[in-house]
Design a protein around this motif. Structure first.
Motif, PDB file in Angstrom:
ATOM      1  N   ILE A 144      11.785   6.771   3.963  1.00  0.00           N
ATOM      2  CA  ILE A 144      12.193   5.965   5.116  1.00  0.00           C
ATOM      3  C   ILE A 144      13.221   6.727   5.946  1.00  0.00           C
ATOM      4  N   PRO A 145      12.917   7.009   7.227  1.00  0.00           N
ATOM      5  CA  PRO A 145      13.885   7.703   8.079  1.00  0.00           C
ATOM      6  C   PRO A 145      15.017   6.763   8.506  1.00  0.00           C
ATOM      7  N   ALA A 146      16.196   6.974   7.967  1.00  0.00           N
ATOM      8  CA  ALA A 146      17.317   6.062   8.211  1.00  0.00           C
ATOM      9  C   ALA A 146      17.693   5.999   9.684  1.00  0.00           C
ATOM     10  N   ASN A 147      17.517   7.105  10.414  1.00  0.00           N
ATOM     11  CA  ASN A 147      17.887   7.073  11.831  1.00  0.00           C
ATOM     12  C   ASN A 147      17.009   6.118  12.629  1.00  0.00           C
ATOM     13  N   HIS A 148      15.750   5.940  12.196  1.00  0.00           N
ATOM     14  CA  HIS A 148      14.873   5.002  12.883  1.00  0.00           C
ATOM     15  C   HIS A 148      15.274   3.556  12.590  1.00  0.00           C
ATOM     16  N   LEU A 149      15.853   3.316  11.428  1.00  0.00           N
ATOM     17  CA  LEU A 149      16.368   1.983  11.128  1.00  0.00           C
ATOM     18  C   LEU A 149      17.425   1.591  12.145  1.00  0.00           C
ATOM     19  N   LEU A 150      18.263   2.551  12.520  1.00  0.00           N
ATOM     20  CA  LEU A 150      19.370   2.264  13.433  1.00  0.00           C
ATOM     21  C   LEU A 150      18.870   1.892  14.820  1.00  0.00           C
ATOM     22  N   VAL A 151      17.856   2.606  15.287  1.00  0.00           N
ATOM     23  CA  VAL A 151      17.411   2.420  16.669  1.00  0.00           C
ATOM     24  C   VAL A 151      16.937   0.988  16.918  1.00  0.00           C
ATOM     25  N   VAL A 154       0.813  -1.213   0.000  1.00  0.00           N
ATOM     26  CA  VAL A 154       0.000   0.000   0.000  1.00  0.00           C
ATOM     27  C   VAL A 154       0.848   1.265   0.000  1.00  0.00           C
ATOM     28  N   GLY A 155       1.905   1.296   0.820  1.00  0.00           N
ATOM     29  CA  GLY A 155       2.705   2.509   0.961  1.00  0.00           C
ATOM     30  C   GLY A 155       1.983   3.548   1.795  1.00  0.00           C
ATOM     31  N   GLY A 156       2.424   4.802   1.703  1.00  0.00           N
ATOM     32  CA  GLY A 156       1.759   5.893   2.392  1.00  0.00           C
ATOM     33  C   GLY A 156       1.687   5.696   3.892  1.00  0.00           C
ATOM     34  N   PHE A 185       2.661   0.442  -4.050  1.00  0.00           N
ATOM     35  CA  PHE A 185       2.220   1.722  -3.502  1.00  0.00           C
ATOM     36  C   PHE A 185       0.807   2.037  -3.986  1.00  0.00           C
ATOM     37  N   ALA A 186      -0.132   1.144  -3.621  1.00  0.00           N
ATOM     38  CA  ALA A 186      -1.510   1.304  -4.082  1.00  0.00           C
ATOM     39  C   ALA A 186      -2.135   2.604  -3.584  1.00  0.00           C
ATOM     40  N   SER A 187      -1.626   3.149  -2.488  1.00  0.00           N
ATOM     41  CA  SER A 187      -2.147   4.415  -1.966  1.00  0.00           C
ATOM     42  C   SER A 187      -1.766   5.592  -2.846  1.00  0.00           C
ATOM     43  N   GLY A 188      -0.768   5.402  -3.707  1.00  0.00           N
ATOM     44  CA  GLY A 188      -0.272   6.484  -4.540  1.00  0.00           C
ATOM     45  C   GLY A 188       0.874   7.255  -3.915  1.00  0.00           C
TER      46      GLY A 188
END
Length: 320
Positions: free
Chosen positions: A241-248, A210-212, A233-236
């Motif tokens: 993606i916040p890379a800093n949140h990937l790290l946490v 879906v995405g969004g 990405f059906a939502s359009g």
């Protein structure tokens, strides 16, 4: 023969008559029986797909039918073989010519309609969950857009692989379809996705079609070392993606596009389809077709995707 074609770049598609193509080196000519529609067909019509052929071309990314002719250079397939073809284009027609490497024999027990609906949806979900995300038994899988063409197969395959499956979709009818495919938990689009998933313990793997906003909520509902698969990405809205949140949380975002694998690792796609067909023959996979329409109604089939009124797959029957 009749074909549903785009004649000019970004132009409309129309059902028109063209000459029947003849096979060249390494190609087969197929009398097409059925063609599965995909959300990518809609994006192609709107000029928003990432891999649009040069005009003119015939739409239709996956099909099934009978081989009518082969080139002398083809030795793995024969006239009369029932085949499914991951064509990329050319499926919405009465006849087509395709590279033999894109075709796979289908068993007599598999209908042409099921074969035409099988490759992209099931292939995407199986390769994404198995090859990319390495989904393990006992893990929790969240599927957004869980009643759609690829989402529903992700529910089915995730359950088959031993995961606890959370299905996210819009409305009771679509959630019921996901439940029938094996979903353990159901979340309506009107609910707070993040809090509901966290209440269930969080997600190890997210399969997002879906995405969004749905992706953003699923991202925040992952367990540490969670893996996210942005499938569509059906939502359009393509999420950032916040890379800093990937790290946490030590998260991984895993891109997946089955069309790319057809170009650089077709062996993986063929191996996946072989496994999927074996599961189909064992009765472990049951394709859900919400609509089967004639070629004359292909525009109506596309509109079903645009309005998100279909569940599972829409199939166009192109021949008797």
């Amino acid at each position: 023969m009749q074909a549903y074609r785009i004649v000019a770049s970004r132009g409309p598609a129309n059902l028109t008559r063209i000459a029947t193509p003849e096979p060249g080196f390494g190609q087969i000519q197929v009398r097409i029986k059925a063609c599965g529609l995909n959300f990518a067909d809609l994006l192609t019509l709107e000029g928003r797909y990432q891999d649009i052929p040069s005009a003119p071309f015939t739409l239709g990314m996956e099909l099934s039918g009978i081989i009518e002719k082969t080139c002398d250079s083809v030795d793995n397939l024969a006239v009369g073989d029932r085949v499914a073809v991951f064509s990329g284009q050319g499926g919405l027609a009465e006849m087509g010519v395709f590279d033999s490497s894109r075709a796979i024999r289908i068993p007599d027990e598999m209908s042409y309609e099921h074969a035409a609906a099988f490759q992209i949806a099931y292939g995407t979900s199986h390769m994404a969950l198995d090859h990319r995300a390495r989904l393990q038994p006992g893990e929790t899988l969240l599927v957004t857009g869980a009643a759609g063409g690829v989402g529903l197969t992700a529910v089915e395959i995730g359950k088959l692989m031993g995961a606890t499956v959370i299905a996210h979709a819009r409305g009771a009818d679509k959630l019921a379809v996901a439940q029938q495919a094996g979903a353990d938990h159901l979340i309506d689009d009107s609910e707070d996705l993040r809090s509901r998933v966290l209440d269930l313990g969080g997600a190890d793997v997210v399969y997002d079609a879906v995405g969004g906003a749905a992706f953003k909520a699923a991202f925040r509902a992952c367990k540490p070392e969670g893996r996210l698969l942005p499938i569509g990405f059906a939502s359009g809205e393509v999420p950032q993606i916040p890379a800093n949140h990937l790290l946490v949380k030590n998260l991984s975002v895993l891109g997946f596009y089955i069309g790319g694998y057809m170009k650089f690792r077709p062996d993986l796609v063929r191996g996946s389809l072989t496994q999927l067909i074996a599961w189909y023959l064992d009765g472990r996979l049951k394709p859900h077709l919400s609509h089967v329409l004639p070629l004359s109604q292909v525009a109506e089939g596309i509109e079903l995707l645009r309005s998100r009124r279909s569940t599972g797959k829409v199939v166009i029957r192109t021949g008797d």
